[in-house]
Structure formats: C-alpha cells, structure tokens
Write a protein that holds these residues in place. Structure first.
Motif, PDB file in Angstrom:
ATOM      1  N   VAL A 166       0.821  -1.211   0.000  1.00  0.00           N
ATOM      2  CA  VAL A 166       0.000   0.000   0.000  1.00  0.00           C
ATOM      3  C   VAL A 166       0.858   1.266   0.000  1.00  0.00           C
ATOM      4  O   VAL A 166       2.030   1.250   0.368  1.00  0.00           O
ATOM      5  CB  VAL A 166      -0.941   0.051   1.229  1.00  0.00           C
ATOM      6  CG1 VAL A 166      -2.007  -1.019   1.155  1.00  0.00           C
ATOM      7  CG2 VAL A 166      -0.149  -0.062   2.518  1.00  0.00           C
ATOM      8  N   ALA A 167       0.210   2.338  -0.410  1.00  0.00           N
ATOM      9  CA  ALA A 167       0.775   3.692  -0.294  1.00  0.00           C
ATOM     10  C   ALA A 167      -0.387   4.634  -0.011  1.00  0.00           C
ATOM     11  O   ALA A 167      -1.557   4.312  -0.283  1.00  0.00           O
ATOM     12  CB  ALA A 167       1.505   4.089  -1.576  1.00  0.00           C
ATOM     13  N   ALA A 190      10.276   3.510  -0.349  1.00  0.00           N
ATOM     14  CA  ALA A 190       9.656   2.615   0.631  1.00  0.00           C
ATOM     15  C   ALA A 190       9.802   3.194   2.030  1.00  0.00           C
ATOM     16  O   ALA A 190      10.754   3.934   2.317  1.00  0.00           O
ATOM     17  CB  ALA A 190      10.301   1.231   0.582  1.00  0.00           C
ATOM     18  N   VAL A 191       8.843   2.881   2.879  1.00  0.00           N
ATOM     19  CA  VAL A 191       9.060   3.023   4.314  1.00  0.00           C
ATOM     20  C   VAL A 191       9.791   1.752   4.719  1.00  0.00           C
ATOM     21  O   VAL A 191       9.235   0.652   4.664  1.00  0.00           O
ATOM     22  CB  VAL A 191       7.734   3.150   5.082  1.00  0.00           C
ATOM     23  CG1 VAL A 191       8.013   3.245   6.583  1.00  0.00           C
ATOM     24  CG2 VAL A 191       6.928   4.339   4.600  1.00  0.00           C
ATOM     25  N   ASN A 192      11.041   1.847   5.059  1.00  0.00           N
ATOM     26  CA  ASN A 192      11.856   0.656   5.283  1.00  0.00           C
ATOM     27  C   ASN A 192      11.638   0.095   6.674  1.00  0.00           C
ATOM     28  O   ASN A 192      11.799   0.792   7.683  1.00  0.00           O
ATOM     29  CB  ASN A 192      13.339   0.975   5.065  1.00  0.00           C
ATOM     30  CG  ASN A 192      13.677   1.065   3.584  1.00  0.00           C
ATOM     31  OD1 ASN A 192      13.236   0.241   2.797  1.00  0.00           O
ATOM     32  ND2 ASN A 192      14.444   2.083   3.202  1.00  0.00           N
ATOM     33  N   GLY A 219      14.636   4.736   0.724  1.00  0.00           N
ATOM     34  CA  GLY A 219      13.632   5.360   1.576  1.00  0.00           C
ATOM     35  C   GLY A 219      14.243   6.448   2.427  1.00  0.00           C
ATOM     36  O   GLY A 219      15.439   6.418   2.727  1.00  0.00           O
ATOM     37  N   ARG A 220      13.412   7.391   2.814  1.00  0.00           N
ATOM     38  CA  ARG A 220      13.883   8.491   3.667  1.00  0.00           C
ATOM     39  C   ARG A 220      13.727   8.186   5.152  1.00  0.00           C
ATOM     40  O   ARG A 220      14.234   8.923   5.991  1.00  0.00           O
ATOM     41  CB  ARG A 220      13.107   9.771   3.315  1.00  0.00           C
ATOM     42  CG  ARG A 220      13.320  10.251   1.887  1.00  0.00           C
ATOM     43  CD  ARG A 220      12.761  11.661   1.699  1.00  0.00           C
ATOM     44  NE  ARG A 220      12.980  12.131   0.342  1.00  0.00           N
ATOM     45  CZ  ARG A 220      12.068  12.095  -0.619  1.00  0.00           C
ATOM     46  NH1 ARG A 220      10.866  11.612  -0.362  1.00  0.00           N
ATOM     47  NH2 ARG A 220      12.340  12.539  -1.827  1.00  0.00           N
ATOM     48  N   VAL A 221      12.985   7.125   5.467  1.00  0.00           N
ATOM     49  CA  VAL A 221      12.743   6.806   6.877  1.00  0.00           C
ATOM     50  C   VAL A 221      12.746   5.290   7.050  1.00  0.00           C
ATOM     51  O   VAL A 221      12.280   4.543   6.189  1.00  0.00           O
ATOM     52  CB  VAL A 221      11.393   7.409   7.348  1.00  0.00           C
ATOM     53  CG1 VAL A 221      10.226   6.848   6.557  1.00  0.00           C
ATOM     54  CG2 VAL A 221      11.185   7.187   8.846  1.00  0.00           C
ATOM     55  N   SER A 222      13.324   4.861   8.179  1.00  0.00           N
ATOM     56  CA  SER A 222      13.315   3.456   8.562  1.00  0.00           C
ATOM     57  C   SER A 222      12.707   3.346   9.950  1.00  0.00           C
ATOM     58  O   SER A 222      12.970   4.189  10.820  1.00  0.00           O
ATOM     59  CB  SER A 222      14.732   2.868   8.575  1.00  0.00           C
ATOM     60  OG  SER A 222      15.315   2.927   7.282  1.00  0.00           O
ATOM     61  N   CYS A 233       3.625   5.398   6.426  1.00  0.00           N
ATOM     62  CA  CYS A 233       2.959   5.127   5.152  1.00  0.00           C
ATOM     63  C   CYS A 233       1.782   6.070   4.956  1.00  0.00           C
ATOM     64  O   CYS A 233       1.612   6.663   3.879  1.00  0.00           O
ATOM     65  CB  CYS A 233       2.499   3.673   5.106  1.00  0.00           C
ATOM     66  SG  CYS A 233       1.677   3.208   3.575  1.00  0.00           S
ATOM     67  N   GLU A 234       0.967   6.251   5.967  1.00  0.00           N
ATOM     68  CA  GLU A 234      -0.195   7.150   5.867  1.00  0.00           C
ATOM     69  C   GLU A 234       0.244   8.598   5.650  1.00  0.00           C
ATOM     70  O   GLU A 234      -0.489   9.390   5.040  1.00  0.00           O
ATOM     71  CB  GLU A 234      -1.053   7.038   7.130  1.00  0.00           C
ATOM     72  CG  GLU A 234      -1.786   5.713   7.244  1.00  0.00           C
ATOM     73  CD  GLU A 234      -2.603   5.611   8.518  1.00  0.00           C
ATOM     74  OE1 GLU A 234      -3.646   4.946   8.487  1.00  0.00           O
ATOM     75  OE2 GLU A 234      -2.194   6.181   9.552  1.00  0.00           O
ATOM     76  N   ALA A 235       1.446   8.944   6.132  1.00  0.00           N
ATOM     77  CA  ALA A 235       1.955  10.305   5.945  1.00  0.00           C
ATOM     78  C   ALA A 235       2.538  10.524   4.551  1.00  0.00           C
ATOM     79  O   ALA A 235       3.022  11.621   4.250  1.00  0.00           O
ATOM     80  CB  ALA A 235       3.011  10.605   7.000  1.00  0.00           C
ATOM     81  N   GLY A 236       2.519   9.497   3.703  1.00  0.00           N
ATOM     82  CA  GLY A 236       2.997   9.643   2.331  1.00  0.00           C
ATOM     83  C   GLY A 236       4.493   9.518   2.167  1.00  0.00           C
ATOM     84  O   GLY A 236       5.043   9.969   1.164  1.00  0.00           O
ATOM     85  N   LEU A 237       5.178   8.864   3.143  1.00  0.00           N
ATOM     86  CA  LEU A 237       6.637   8.778   3.090  1.00  0.00           C
ATOM     87  C   LEU A 237       7.150   7.595   2.269  1.00  0.00           C
ATOM     88  O   LEU A 237       8.354   7.481   2.060  1.00  0.00           O
ATOM     89  CB  LEU A 237       7.196   8.697   4.510  1.00  0.00           C
ATOM     90  CG  LEU A 237       6.904   9.921   5.391  1.00  0.00           C
ATOM     91  CD1 LEU A 237       7.431   9.711   6.793  1.00  0.00           C
ATOM     92  CD2 LEU A 237       7.499  11.177   4.762  1.00  0.00           C
ATOM     93  N   GLY A 238       6.254   6.739   1.826  1.00  0.00           N
ATOM     94  CA  GLY A 238       6.706   5.630   0.993  1.00  0.00           C
ATOM     95  C   GLY A 238       5.725   4.479   0.983  1.00  0.00           C
ATOM     96  O   GLY A 238       4.662   4.520   1.616  1.00  0.00           O
TER      97      GLY A 238
END
Length: 299
Positions: A166-167, A190-192, A219-222, A233-238
């Motif tokens: 999902v995204a 991706a949100v890693n 990805g910008r966030v893990s 994911c809900e915040a649109g980060l990946g």
C-alpha cells in the motif's frame, strides 16, 4: 491392588526414593507397599528396584518401566479430565501476550463473545512483540506473527494473514501508481522496515506466480515499530507492506491505495505458542480454539 494403583505406587516410590515415604504419601501400610511391589515384579518377571539401607534406586528395567508408567498414567488422567471438563464450564485465569495491533484491532473487539461463551475464565493481557519467557514470566500463551525460531515451545499455527502492498493517496498523487515491478523500481520510495532481530532493513516481498521476488527500494525513513510503520505510510513517506486487517479501514476510506494487487506479498503465519505440557488446561485449550476460529476469516 489393581494394576493402575500399583503403577501409581511404583512411580511414587521412584520419585520419593523410599518405600516408607511413598507409603506415608499414599496413606498405605508399609507392608502393603512392599507386598504390592513384590507382586508387580513377579508379574513382570523383572527386578524393578534395588533396595539399599538409605535409598531405593531403579534398575535398568525399572527405569524403562517407570517411563511407560508415566505415559500411561498421564493418558489416563487426561481421559478422565476431558470427561470431567465436558460436564462443566472451563474456568480459571489466563495470562496471555499479544502483538499490539492484533490485540487492539482483532482480539479485544471480539472478547465479549469469548466471555459470553466462557464466563468463568478471566484474562490478563500483555501486549508487545518482544520475546517472552513463558515459564519464567508465568505466561500461558503468546500469539505471534511471522516466521519463528526454535523457542522450545509448542506452536499451533492459527492462520495465514493476507498481506497488502500500500501507499497513501497523497503518495500516489505525487509519484504515480506503478503497474509493474519494473515500474516500482523507477523512482519509488519505501518506508523501510527494520527487523528488531537482525537490525537490518527488510526488502519488499512479492509473489510472481509461485516465485518470491524481493525488491529493496530507497527510503527516507526506517522504522522498527508497527504503529510507526503504518503512520509513515499514511503520511505519504513511501510504500509499505502489512496485513490487510491492519489497513482495512484505510483502504475502504481511500486514504490508502493498494499497489500491484496482481503480485501480492506472501502471507504471514500467525502462531500461538505455549509451554510443553502433557495435559493442557481446559481454559487454555478453549482460548486457543477460539483464536483459531477468530482468525479463520483472516486467512
């Protein structure tokens, strides 16, 4: 003295190491105990015990017979317990440990049904994804999602949880919705998810036919927490992958969009773990059976 009584007497002598102690424990005359074991050895045609001035020890045949006695007596006790429990409601207290999201979204909302069926059972619910030492912490069972290592516990798989890629709707507006795995690797994020065990970021997994394909995206966030994973994911980060039950509301409302439904992630096993025990208490058995029923719809 019948054979079952003789077996129980024999096991107590072995466990206590003394004819006298076993006689006192079972409220029997010492002479009765001695005579019963003599008759037992004569019937079997083997010496089971070696008597010394201080202690009674098993012979090799006696040790083998002791193991058989334990199994037969445990089976008999289990049969009798099953019949007794069939006539009465299971009762007592259970200490269980559940993953946070499963507890909040799946198990706890259904507990009124469980308590309506089993009004004499009470629950102490812990939540988390950490390793739990069931014996040391006095926990009756834990519910865990994903592949499990060898814990020495008894495991019963209760479901295979369907996963979804999902995204957020905002992410799709900005980056587009990929229509193939090749397109997914062209500029998507991706949100890693970082495994709490290995401390490494896990790739996204896809099933192409029956083959598994792993794709690592930048990805910008893990994250290593399930709530943070969904929040990012809900915040649109990946793009993320998670069980469908966790995101059913987001998919229904349109906040989240399913990505590449033709190549879904592999399903996740959901397993109940409990300590090894010859005779499972009725309250634990009905709770595990209820979990199987509850999670059947998630397969």
């Amino acid at each position: 003295m019948d054979r079952l009584e003789a077996m129980r007497l024999y096991t107590r002598i072995v466990e206590l190491g003394s004819f006298t102690a076993a006689a006192n424990d079972l409220s029997l005359p010492r002479a009765t105990v001695t005579h019963a074991i003599k008759r037992l050895e004569e019937r079997l045609g083997a010496q089971l015990l070696q008597r010394t001035t201080r202690r009674v020890r098993t012979t090799r045949d006696g040790e083998t017979y002791y193991g058989h006695c334990l199994r037969l007596l445990a089976d008999m006790d289990e049969v009798e317990t099953d019949f007794r429990e069939a006539l009465v409601q299971p009762k007592g207290h259970l200490h269980v440990d559940l993953p946070v999201s499963l507890a909040r979204l799946l198990v706890i909302p259904a507990l009124p049904d469980f308590f309506a069926r089993f009004p004499q059972i009470t629950l102490d619910i812990g939540t988390g994804d950490r390793f739990v030492d069931l014996v040391r912490e006095g926990v009756d069972c834990v519910l865990r999602v994903g592949e499990l290592g060898d814990s020495g516990m008894v495991g019963r798989r209760v479901a295979m949880l369907q996963q979804v890629t999902v995204a957020s709707a905002g992410y799709v507006r900005r980056h587009g919705q990929p229509d193939s795995l090749a397109a997914l690797q062209d500029g998507h994020l991706a949100v890693n998810w970082v495994s709490p065990t290995t401390r490494r970021a896990e790739p996204l997994d896809f099933l192409v036919g029956r083959k598994r394909r792993a794709i690592a995206l930048p990805g910008r966030v893990s994250v290593s927490g399930v709530d943070a994973y969904l929040g990012c994911c809900e915040a649109g980060l990946g793009i993320a992958q998670m069980p469908r039950y966790r995101i059913a509301d987001g998919l229904k409302s349109g906040r989240l969009r399913e990505i590449l439904p033709a190549c879904p992630p592999p399903s996740l096993p959901m397993t109940v773990l409990y300590p090894q025990q010859r005779q499972m208490p009725a309250r634990l058995r009905v709770f595990v059976d209820w979990l199987v029923e509850l999670t059947a719809a998630q397969r």
